[in-house]
Design a protein around this motif. Structure first.
Motif, short mmCIF file in Angstrom:
data_model
loop_
_atom_site.label_atom_id
_atom_site.label_comp_id
_atom_site.label_asym_id
_atom_site.label_seq_id
_atom_site.Cartn_x
_atom_site.Cartn_y
_atom_site.Cartn_z
N UNK A 1 0.77 -1.07 0.05
CA UNK A 1 0.05 -0.22 0.02
C UNK A 1 0.91 1.13 -0.01
N UNK A 2 0.69 2.04 -0.98
CA UNK A 2 1.65 3.34 -1.06
C UNK A 2 0.92 4.47 -0.63
N UNK A 3 1.66 5.62 -0.62
CA UNK A 3 1.13 6.77 -0.32
C UNK A 3 0.06 7.39 -1.21
N UNK A 4 -1.06 7.53 -0.75
CA UNK A 4 -2.15 8.53 -1.67
C UNK A 4 -1.97 10.06 -1.51
N UNK A 5 -1.32 10.37 -2.49
CA UNK A 5 -0.97 12.04 -2.42
C UNK A 5 -2.19 12.83 -2.33
N UNK A 6 -3.11 12.22 -2.78
CA UNK A 6 -4.53 13.27 -2.83
C UNK A 6 -4.76 13.68 -1.30
N UNK A 7 -4.23 12.70 -0.13
CA UNK A 7 -4.39 13.26 1.29
C UNK A 7 -3.23 14.18 1.64
N UNK A 8 -2.38 14.64 0.76
CA UNK A 8 -1.53 15.65 1.47
C UNK A 8 -2.04 17.08 2.04
N UNK A 9 -1.53 17.68 2.51
CA UNK A 9 -0.15 17.68 3.07
C UNK A 9 -0.24 16.43 4.40
N UNK A 10 0.91 15.79 4.57
CA UNK A 10 1.03 14.89 5.76
C UNK A 10 1.91 15.69 6.82
N UNK A 11 1.13 15.68 8.14
CA UNK A 11 1.70 16.72 9.21
C UNK A 11 1.90 15.72 10.35
N UNK A 12 2.99 15.79 10.88
CA UNK A 12 3.33 15.31 12.16
C UNK A 12 3.84 16.45 13.09
N UNK A 13 3.31 16.40 14.53
CA UNK A 13 3.77 17.42 15.31
C UNK A 13 4.64 16.69 16.47
N UNK A 14 5.47 17.66 16.90
CA UNK A 14 6.32 16.90 17.99
C UNK A 14 6.31 18.18 19.11
#
Length: 281
Positions: free
Chosen positions: A201-214
């Protein structure tokens, strides 16, 4: 016992202090371009967002200091919704050479509604393939949770919300990270070729941006400079730490209820015999 341990595992450790009172820019170098890394630092709290779009190649930050042993933690809020193909991490590494040392916590994204996989791994003198993978027992994208690595000459301890889920021990006759100073890294990148269902299962770029918070990064480690290391006051609290019976119970609970992959049970991967630490106490 399992029910009480589950309640313990669900507790969230709330941290707010900035490590050592330093500004983010004093502690870290950024990896990525332009808006790939967003930093909010008001002198009291530090919040960092890693952002990945198609073609951006991911983003990250790494410590300016190198450490030889320490206790390292951060709160993270992972990608919501469909995160398939993405990899988010907190790890320590001495570099990228064939004989490098590394201690990994990696989060392998998944399709909407499916659980995240937390991958833990240890490399010593280039010897890796020591993964334990866990299905997290909560939604790590709904709120912040605390992830910690304790590294000392006796063992490496992995914790989630202040609960031990794995320990990797140092045996005199087997490789263990003891001599190579390591930087702390946090990254978000496209791991489509392996991260989700072995790369199916690859990245579905239609869901971008991908964001992670630290946020709430904390390091209490021996800073290495030239040929010596300087350990902070209070380092005895983690330098000699090993798991007691109660913490070993939480590790056993995690193995029974959350462990999805154990390299010491993968006979296909090790047809000539399991690594030396497998089966030892």
């Amino acid at each position: 016992m399992a029910r009480s341990l589950m309640h313990l595992c669900l507790a969230v450790l709330a941290l707010a202090a900035v490590a050592s009172g330093d500004r983010f820019s004093d502690q870290f170098d950024l990896v990525g371009s332009g808006g790939d890394v967003q930093v909010k630092d008001d002198g009291k709290t530090q919040d960092v967002q890693l952002i990945m779009n198609r073609g951006s190649g991911g983003a990250g930050f790494n410590s300016k200091n190198k450490f030889l042993y320490g206790e390292f933690s951060v709160q993270m809020k992972l990608i919501g919704g469909n995160s398939a193909g993405t990899v988010t991490s907190l790890y320590l590494t001495s570099g990228e050479g064939d004989g490098h040392d590394e201690i990994d916590i990696e989060f392998m994204g998944n399709s909407s509604g499916q659980p995240y996989v937390m991958n833990t791994n240890v490399w010593a003198s280039g010897d890796g393939k020591k993964e334990h993978q866990f299905y997290l027992w909560f939604d790590p994208s709904a709120d912040f949770h605390t992830y910690k690595i304790v590294w000392n000459p006796k063992n490496i301890i992995f914790e989630v919300d202040n609960v031990a889920v794995r320990t990797f021990k140092n045996y005199d006759d087997l490789p263990f990270p003891t001599s190579r100073p390591m930087e702390v890294h946090a990254t978000l990148w496209d791991g489509s070729y392996w991260a989700t269902q072995h790369g199916n299962v690859k990245i579905h770029w239609r869901h971008e941006p991908f964001v992670v918070s630290y946020r709430a990064y904390h390091a209490n480690g021996c800073v290495h400079s030239k040929n010596s290391s300087r350990c902070p006051d209070g380092s005895d609290a983690w330098m000699h730490r090993e798991l007691g019976d109660e913490e070993l119970d939480t590790v056993a609970w995690a193995e029974r209820n959350c462990l999805s992959y154990n390299y010491c049970a993968d006979g296909w991967r090790f047809p000539k015999g399991f690594p030396g630490e497998c089966g030892r106490k």
